[in-house]
Design an enzyme around this catalytic site. Structure first.
Site, mmCIF file in Angstrom:
data_model
loop_
_atom_site.group_PDB
_atom_site.id
_atom_site.type_symbol
_atom_site.label_atom_id
_atom_site.label_comp_id
_atom_site.label_asym_id
_atom_site.label_seq_id
_atom_site.Cartn_x
_atom_site.Cartn_y
_atom_site.Cartn_z
ATOM 1 C CE LYS A 86 32.768 39.964 -30.220
ATOM 2 N NZ LYS A 86 33.793 39.091 -30.851
HETATM 3 C C1 E4P Z 1 33.957 38.441 -34.157
HETATM 4 O O1 E4P Z 1 33.187 39.120 -33.520
HETATM 5 C C2 E4P Z 1 33.716 37.007 -34.319
HETATM 6 O O2 E4P Z 1 33.842 36.474 -33.050
HETATM 7 C C3 E4P Z 1 34.659 36.328 -35.253
HETATM 8 O O3 E4P Z 1 35.087 37.191 -36.224
HETATM 9 C C4 E4P Z 1 34.097 35.061 -35.816
HETATM 10 O O4 E4P Z 1 34.979 34.607 -36.796
HETATM 11 P P1 E4P Z 1 34.940 33.122 -37.356
HETATM 12 O O5 E4P Z 1 33.702 32.962 -38.171
HETATM 13 O O6 E4P Z 1 36.175 33.008 -38.173
HETATM 14 O O7 E4P Z 1 34.954 32.217 -36.160
#
Ligand code: E4P
Length: 244
Positions: A86
């Site tokens: 990522k």
């Molecule tokens: C995924 O890539 C993200 O890190 C995650 O879904 C963020 O979620 P949140 O907005 O609940 O922190």
């Protein structure tokens, strides 16, 4: 639509895996921080449980492209196949995505709030772009609509990149994107459980059980209700594997 677990708590991951048809696990630095443990220890534990066939997404931390690439190389050496690196969808991130893609890494462009971030990430070679649906909603925009627009934009531009929708607060957001055919969604365990939580369904199932028990006796089911002696068993009964 692939469905992934957005969490790093191994017990929660195991509980969801036991019941639901999920395709892997996504994490981010904040999710890892919640465990209070060494990030590699946590990620290796998850990898061992889900196996090499499932997707594992883990994020780089650095601010420069060169360092992001170095992090990714180390992560891949430790976390095995089917690892998705990522990378934040910022200018240095786009540069890193190009290099990682060139080197054959799976890349998930994360922290996507706008279609233009998704577009540039896709052109930089990302396999997935991850729009943050609920965080977009919280800005007063529409996360589902933005995600659909990204899907359309990728298709119209002939880009193969898929969507990994993220940051969900409720089932409706996921259902809307499932109906639209986005490639994948990742959600926290409680959000996944809420996809099918329904008191009407629970009471229908309870009524079926109560009716059967009224017929055959308390605690009885099709395995152990009485079998009239006139009935012949046609086939051998397949054995039921032990639960993990
Ligand atoms: C995924 O890539 C993200 O890190 C995650 O879904 C963020 O979620 P949140 O907005 O609940 O922190």
């Amino acid at each position: 639509m692939k469905l992934l677990i957005d969490d790093a708590n191994i017990e929660k991951i195991k509980a969801i895996y036991r019941l639901y048809p999920v395709d892997g696990v996504t994490t981010n630095p904040s999710i890892l921080a919640k465990t209070g443990r060494n990030p590699y220890a946590v990620l290796c534990e998850i990898r061992e449980f889900i196996g090499d066939g499932a997707q594992l997404h883990a994020q780089v931390i650095s601010r420069t492209a060169g360092q992001m690439v170095e992090e990714a190389r180390k992560m891949a050496g430790i976390l095995g196949q089917n690892l998705f690196i990522k990378v934040p969808s910022v200018p240095e991130g786009f540069r890193a995505m190009r290099e990682l893609s060139r080197e054959g890494f799976n890349v998930t462009a994360t922290v996507v709030y706008t279609p233009m971030q998704a577009f540039l990430a896709a052109k930089s070679g990302a396999d997935y772009v991850a729009p943050y649906v609920n965080r977009i909603d919280n800005l007063g925009a529409d996360g589902v609509r933005t995600t659909k627009a990204i899907q359309d934009m990728l298709a119209k531009n002939g880009l193969k990149t898929e969507i990994l929708a993220a940051s969900f607060k409720n089932s409706q957001q996921i259902q809307a994107l499932c109906e639209y055919g986005v490639g994948a969604a990742t959600a926290a365990p409680d959000i996944i459980e809420n996809l099918v939580k329904n008191a009407s369904v629970d009471s229908a199932v309870e009524a079926f059980i109560a009716d059967f028990e009224g017929l055959c006796g308390r605690g009885r089911n099709m395995l152990d209700c009485d079998l009239p002696s006139s009935i012949v068993i046609r086939d051998s009964i397949p054995s039921i594997p032990d639960e993990q």
